[in-house]
Design a protein around this motif. Structure first.
Motif, PDB file in Angstrom:
ATOM      1  N   SER A 195       0.855  -1.186   0.000  1.00 41.24           N
ATOM      2  CA  SER A 195       0.000   0.000   0.000  1.00 41.24           C
ATOM      3  C   SER A 195       0.895   1.241   0.000  1.00 41.24           C
ATOM      4  O   SER A 195       1.781   1.378   0.846  1.00 41.24           O
ATOM      5  CB  SER A 195      -0.921  -0.005   1.219  1.00 41.24           C
ATOM      6  N   THR A 196       0.657   2.121  -0.959  1.00 39.01           N
ATOM      7  CA  THR A 196       1.583   3.228  -1.211  1.00 39.01           C
ATOM      8  C   THR A 196       0.823   4.533  -1.382  1.00 39.01           C
ATOM      9  O   THR A 196      -0.236   4.569  -2.017  1.00 39.01           O
ATOM     10  CB  THR A 196       2.411   2.953  -2.490  1.00 39.01           C
ATOM     11  N   GLY A 197       1.381   5.591  -0.826  1.00 37.11           N
ATOM     12  CA  GLY A 197       0.800   6.913  -1.001  1.00 37.11           C
ATOM     13  C   GLY A 197       1.859   7.947  -1.306  1.00 37.11           C
ATOM     14  O   GLY A 197       3.033   7.775  -0.958  1.00 37.11           O
ATOM     15  N   ILE A 198       1.446   9.013  -1.985  1.00 38.42           N
ATOM     16  CA  ILE A 198       2.299  10.176  -2.234  1.00 38.42           C
ATOM     17  C   ILE A 198       1.627  11.386  -1.615  1.00 38.42           C
ATOM     18  O   ILE A 198       0.458  11.674  -1.918  1.00 38.42           O
ATOM     19  CB  ILE A 198       2.510  10.436  -3.739  1.00 38.42           C
ATOM     20  N   ALA A 199       2.341  12.083  -0.747  1.00 38.53           N
ATOM     21  CA  ALA A 199       1.842  13.333  -0.173  1.00 38.53           C
ATOM     22  C   ALA A 199       2.754  14.450  -0.650  1.00 38.53           C
ATOM     23  O   ALA A 199       3.959  14.424  -0.394  1.00 38.53           O
ATOM     24  CB  ALA A 199       1.836  13.255   1.350  1.00 38.53           C
ATOM     25  N   ALA A 200       2.198  15.424  -1.364  1.00 35.11           N
ATOM     26  CA  ALA A 200       3.034  16.457  -1.978  1.00 35.11           C
ATOM     27  C   ALA A 200       2.326  17.787  -2.018  1.00 35.11           C
ATOM     28  O   ALA A 200       1.087  17.858  -2.124  1.00 35.11           O
ATOM     29  CB  ALA A 200       3.425  16.039  -3.399  1.00 35.11           C
ATOM     30  N   GLU A 201       3.111  18.849  -1.949  1.00 35.38           N
ATOM     31  CA  GLU A 201       2.559  20.191  -2.081  1.00 35.38           C
ATOM     32  C   GLU A 201       2.023  20.397  -3.489  1.00 35.38           C
ATOM     33  O   GLU A 201       0.962  20.980  -3.693  1.00 35.38           O
ATOM     34  CB  GLU A 201       3.635  21.221  -1.748  1.00 35.38           C
ATOM     35  N   ARG A 202       2.761  19.909  -4.475  1.00 39.96           N
ATOM     36  CA  ARG A 202       2.294  19.925  -5.857  1.00 39.96           C
ATOM     37  C   ARG A 202       2.971  18.786  -6.589  1.00 39.96           C
ATOM     38  O   ARG A 202       4.144  18.483  -6.360  1.00 39.96           O
ATOM     39  CB  ARG A 202       2.593  21.259  -6.548  1.00 39.96           C
ATOM     40  N   PHE A 203       2.239  18.139  -7.468  1.00 42.86           N
ATOM     41  CA  PHE A 203       2.809  17.023  -8.211  1.00 42.86           C
ATOM     42  C   PHE A 203       3.730  17.573  -9.300  1.00 42.86           C
ATOM     43  O   PHE A 203       3.395  18.523  -9.989  1.00 42.86           O
ATOM     44  CB  PHE A 203       1.723  16.159  -8.836  1.00 42.86           C
TER      45      PHE A 203
END
Length: 530
Positions: free
Chosen positions: A237-245
């Motif tokens: 299970s994987t997530g990306i948390a970013a201010e902007r892609f």
């Protein structure tokens, strides 16, 4: 106006129209107005559902309104020609006005429709600005989905007197109800968050409800995208948390050293990265800025990442890929005159300085490339380099030296940026050989002196950082904290290049996989203890 290829593409897109679209133009007797008429007539001739009128009464000429025939209150206005980077924005405006559904989440459209109030936006863009389309398209969407929102999107080069009168010296520049609203790139979610005071709290609550993940990637640039794909492909299970892609790639124009692709542009590459990530079951969380890392108390436990909006996410492994940002000069006047003559993106803001005198600070590849680009637009460029020689590639230096309106100063230390209170009017530098100070009369200063890693949020986390603030990693992308890995421009890996960041991201993803299969989770440990 449109060549054969663009005409054929637009005709295909207009095949998606579901209802009528009206184009209403306000024109003058100048060439730009003639070009606008030609463009509108060409568009109207491509589909029966598109009609054109030339009896508009708007004061800005040339300008034209795109509106839904069944509900003229749902409209957006372009002042000037939306070509160059804004051609896609024009196409989307036509499609959305004609009932073709936008590719945004339903809750975003609901939030737009629920805005309570009257919002009159005016936004200035330049045709060479790769950050502007996001704002143009966000405001277009809002104007077409809420009749109480109006948006006028203005090509600054076509209305230079207006630009100067309003003090616009950087794009994108957005005004709301006559007052400055924001300067810089924004997506529709960011605009809504500024208008809807409860949006941030709702987003934070929704984020905090997410179950712990196996792999959480913090940062959405090339390194982060690569890391997430490699982790997801292993079934975690994987997530990306970013201010902007896309990260800093979004601020990069011509890319000519991405092996196997002779030429591409940053926003295009970022879109391709996001599309590739979308092929996998990866939870992408945007508009979130990490503020604190709390490491797991034991191997197999959960690391926690806190965000500036109050949300908290947990994961067994972390991959930190927060990238870097433009380094500031740190001299008097720089902060005072940001967006008032001090700029960091020559592609975005260069057209606003047409015929004027500007300086570029920095003699590396970025600085020399900026000076070359600007020399074709502005009246004169002075390139200022602290070292005794330029550091850019020889081919770039040769190109720069061949340009007649460029002056190169080496062994020059910028000590102050001056202005009249409202905009830049000059720069002071010291000759490092003689110690003598000099002043140059200027109207713009473009800073291109390298990068600084986005790692301030990690200073109390226990992660080892270099003296430059970079995350210290080993040959497997591991940090000083077990289960926490890092990749890309925020790390100690030399040579900050897109292709290297991608390779480092894949390495970090594989290292996270290796850690997970060798380390029992807290749940497994609890079962074993029973």
């Amino acid at each position: 106006m449109l060549d054969a290829t663009m005409t054929q593409q637009l005709k295909q897109y207009l095949g998606n129209l579901r209802e009528g679209v009206e184009l209403v133009a306000s024109l003058g007797d100048d060439k730009r107005s003639a070009d606008t008429r030609a463009l509108i007539e060409q568009i109207a001739g491509l589909h029966d559902l598109v009609t054109a009128r030339f009896d508009g009464a708007d004061a800005r000429r040339p300008s034209f309104e795109i509106r839904r025939a069944s509900d003229p209150s749902r409209s957006v206005r372009f002042a000037g020609l939306p070509m160059g980077h804004e051609f896609t924005s024009l196409v989307l405006a036509l499609l959305w006005a004609g009932g073709h559904p936008p590719k945004v989440e339903a809750e975003v459209l609901e939030q737009i429709a629920a805005l309570d109030g009257d919002y009159d936006f005016e936004m200035y863009f330049s045709l060479s600005c790769h950050n502007c389309p996001d704002v143009v398209q966000a405001l277009t969407l809002m104007a077409l989905y809420n009749p109480r929102v109006s948006a006028t999107l203005i090509e600054g080069g076509a209305f230079q007197a207006e630009v100067e009168e309003r003090g616009v010296m950087a794009v994108p520049a957005t005004f709301l109800n006559g007052q400055m609203f924001a300067s810089g790139k924004m997506g529709v979610e960011e605009i809504l968050a500024k208008l809807d005071s409860g949006a941030e709290a709702r987003a934070a609550a929704k984020l905090s409800e997410k179950a712990p993940m196996d792999v959480l990637v913090v940062g959405g640039g090339p390194a982060g995208a690569s890391a997430a794909i490699y982790a997801a492909r292993k079934g975690f299970s994987t997530g990306i948390a970013a201010e902007r892609f896309g990260g800093q790639v979004m601020d990069t124009m011509g890319i000519e050293n991405f092996i196997s692709v002779p030429y591409t542009e940053g926003p295009k590459l970022a879109a391709q990265l996001e599309a590739h990530v979308g092929e996998y079951d990866i939870d992408v969380m945007k508009l979130v800025t990490a503020s604190r890392l709390v490491p797991a108390s034991q191997p197999g436990g959960y690391h926690s990442v806190e965000f500036s909006n109050g949300a908290v996410l947990k994961a067994r492994t972390l991959i930190l890929s927060t990238g870097a940002r433009w380094r500031n000069l740190g001299v008097p006047g720089e902060e005072t005159y940001k967006t008032k003559g001090v700029a960091y993106c020559p592609h975005c803001d260069g057209p606003l300085f047409k015929g004027k005198r500007v300086a570029v600070i920095g003699g590396g590849n970025s600085g020399v490339e900026a000076a070359i680009d600007l020399a074709g637009i502005v009246g004169h460029v002075t390139l200022i380099e602290f070292d005794s020689a330029l550091r850019a590639d020889a081919v770039l230096q040769a190109k720069l030296r061949s340009m007649p309106n460029v002056t190169i100063l080496t062994s020059a230390q910028t000590t102050e940026i001056t202005g009249d209170g409202s905009r830049v009017n000059g720069l002071v530098y010291q000759d490092r050989t003689s110690g003598v100070e000099h002043r140059i009369d200027l109207e713009g200063v473009f800073v291109q002196i390298g990068l600084v890693p986005n790692t301030e949020w990690l200073k109390d986390s226990g992660i080892a950082l270099s003296k430059h603030g970079e995350i210290a990693i080993d040959h497997k992308a591991a940090t000083s904290i077990p289960g926490v890995f890092a990749a890309g421009d925020c790390t100690t890996v030399p040579y900050k290049q897109i292709i290297i960041a991608m390779g480092e991201g894949s390495k970090a993803g594989l290292s996270a996989f290796d850690y997970l299969i060798r380390t029992e989770s807290v749940e497994e440990l609890a079962v074993a203890a029973e």
